[in-house]
Write an enzyme that holds these catalytic residues in place. Structure first.
Site, mmCIF file in Angstrom:
data_model
loop_
_atom_site.group_PDB
_atom_site.id
_atom_site.type_symbol
_atom_site.label_atom_id
_atom_site.label_comp_id
_atom_site.label_asym_id
_atom_site.label_seq_id
_atom_site.Cartn_x
_atom_site.Cartn_y
_atom_site.Cartn_z
ATOM 1 N N VAL A 44 27.291 44.635 39.640
ATOM 2 C CA VAL A 44 28.133 44.982 41.414
ATOM 3 C C VAL A 44 27.324 43.863 42.411
ATOM 4 O O VAL A 44 28.159 44.160 43.340
ATOM 5 C CB VAL A 44 27.515 46.640 41.404
ATOM 6 C CG1 VAL A 44 28.591 47.077 42.910
ATOM 7 C CG2 VAL A 44 28.429 47.662 40.783
ATOM 8 N N CYS A 45 26.267 43.970 42.259
ATOM 9 C CA CYS A 45 25.863 43.268 43.259
ATOM 10 C C CYS A 45 26.434 41.682 43.728
ATOM 11 O O CYS A 45 26.347 40.992 44.143
ATOM 12 C CB CYS A 45 23.750 43.020 43.727
ATOM 13 S SG CYS A 45 23.195 44.674 44.160
ATOM 14 N N THR A 46 26.572 41.684 42.426
ATOM 15 C CA THR A 46 27.280 40.033 42.336
ATOM 16 C C THR A 46 28.287 39.360 42.946
ATOM 17 O O THR A 46 29.109 38.749 43.580
ATOM 18 C CB THR A 46 27.353 39.452 40.890
ATOM 19 O OG1 THR A 46 25.624 39.679 40.501
ATOM 20 C CG2 THR A 46 27.427 38.385 40.592
ATOM 21 N N PHE A 49 27.800 39.297 46.787
ATOM 22 C CA PHE A 49 27.786 38.169 46.703
ATOM 23 C C PHE A 49 28.853 37.139 47.438
ATOM 24 O O PHE A 49 28.983 36.861 47.963
ATOM 25 C CB PHE A 49 26.683 38.398 46.505
ATOM 26 C CG PHE A 49 25.234 38.348 47.412
ATOM 27 C CD1 PHE A 49 24.456 37.525 48.099
ATOM 28 C CD2 PHE A 49 24.449 39.278 46.742
ATOM 29 C CE1 PHE A 49 23.085 38.226 49.150
ATOM 30 C CE2 PHE A 49 23.158 40.008 47.433
ATOM 31 C CZ PHE A 49 22.451 39.078 48.182
#
Length: 217
Positions: A44-46, A49
């Site tokens: 999710v974080c990728t 970003f």
């Protein structure tokens, strides 16, 4: 102590993949967005970003700096950026704070004071680090959003909120639900009807306490 709306954000020293600096020095006279993450190389974080990277022209247009935070180190951040850029097709030119000790996350009240990072931790150990802060040029917190692990942030909403904050910064207006740039705004209750007409021209009193006007130029 919680970090609340209109609090001055602490002038923390930040170690990032682009060097070490003080938060206030980095913000300068700009608006700033700080968005935090529980671990590098997570799915999710990728995507998040990547979304921020793709919006670089939008941040610049609004005079806004962006900075990420993840509770891994500088070396990991530099490697992770390769994945972010490969996924998004955009340069991740913003700095990422290395917060291995959780010092920044704790100072900004993103985690309980007794949080720690066990050996072999997973993102779930630091799951509370899922925050967006919008900070004005006077270094005050203007907005905060906290997300769970399972829900990717909607950066179109972050942009919309930033537009609303910038438009109403020092101006006696507020924005209605779902407002976007160009739509009518709400006249602040601090102005009486005569003052409102003097300032905004035509005012539509939908209700005695809900008065709409064109967005001031």
């Amino acid at each position: 102590m919680s970090l609340r709306i209109n609090d001055t954000v602490p002038n923390l020293e930040l170690e990032t993949d682009q060097g070490t600096f003080k938060l206030h020095d980095w913000i300068g006279d700009s608006w700033a967005i700080l968005f935090s993450h529980p671990k590098d190389f997570t799915p999710v974080c990728t995507t998040e970003f990547g979304a921020v990277s793709q919006l670089s022209a939008e941040w610049e247009k609004r005079g806004t700096k962006v900075i990420g935070l993840s509770v891994d180190g500088v070396a990991e951040h530099k490697e992770w950026k390769k994945d972010i850029e490969s996924f998004s097709g955009a340069k991740a030119s913003f700095p990422i704070i290395a917060d291995e000790s959780l010092a920044v996350s704790k100072a900004l009240d993103m985690l309980p004071a007794d949080a720690y990072l066990p050996d072999g931790r997973t993102a779930a150990n630091s799951a509370s680090v899922r925050v967006v802060f919008i900070i004005s040029p006077d270094k005050k917190l203007q907005l905060s959003m906290t997300y769970p692990m399972s829900v990717g942030r909607n950066f179109a909403e972050v942009l919309r909120a930033l537009d609303a904050l910038q438009a109403s910064y020092g101006v006696p207006i507020a924005m209605p639900a779902n407002w976007t740039v160009g739509e009518d705004v709400i006249v602040a209750l601090s102005l009486n009807d005569e003052q409102a007409k003097d300032k905004f021209g035509e005012v539509n009193a939908v209700l005695p306490y809900l008065r709409m006007a064109k967005m001031p130029s």
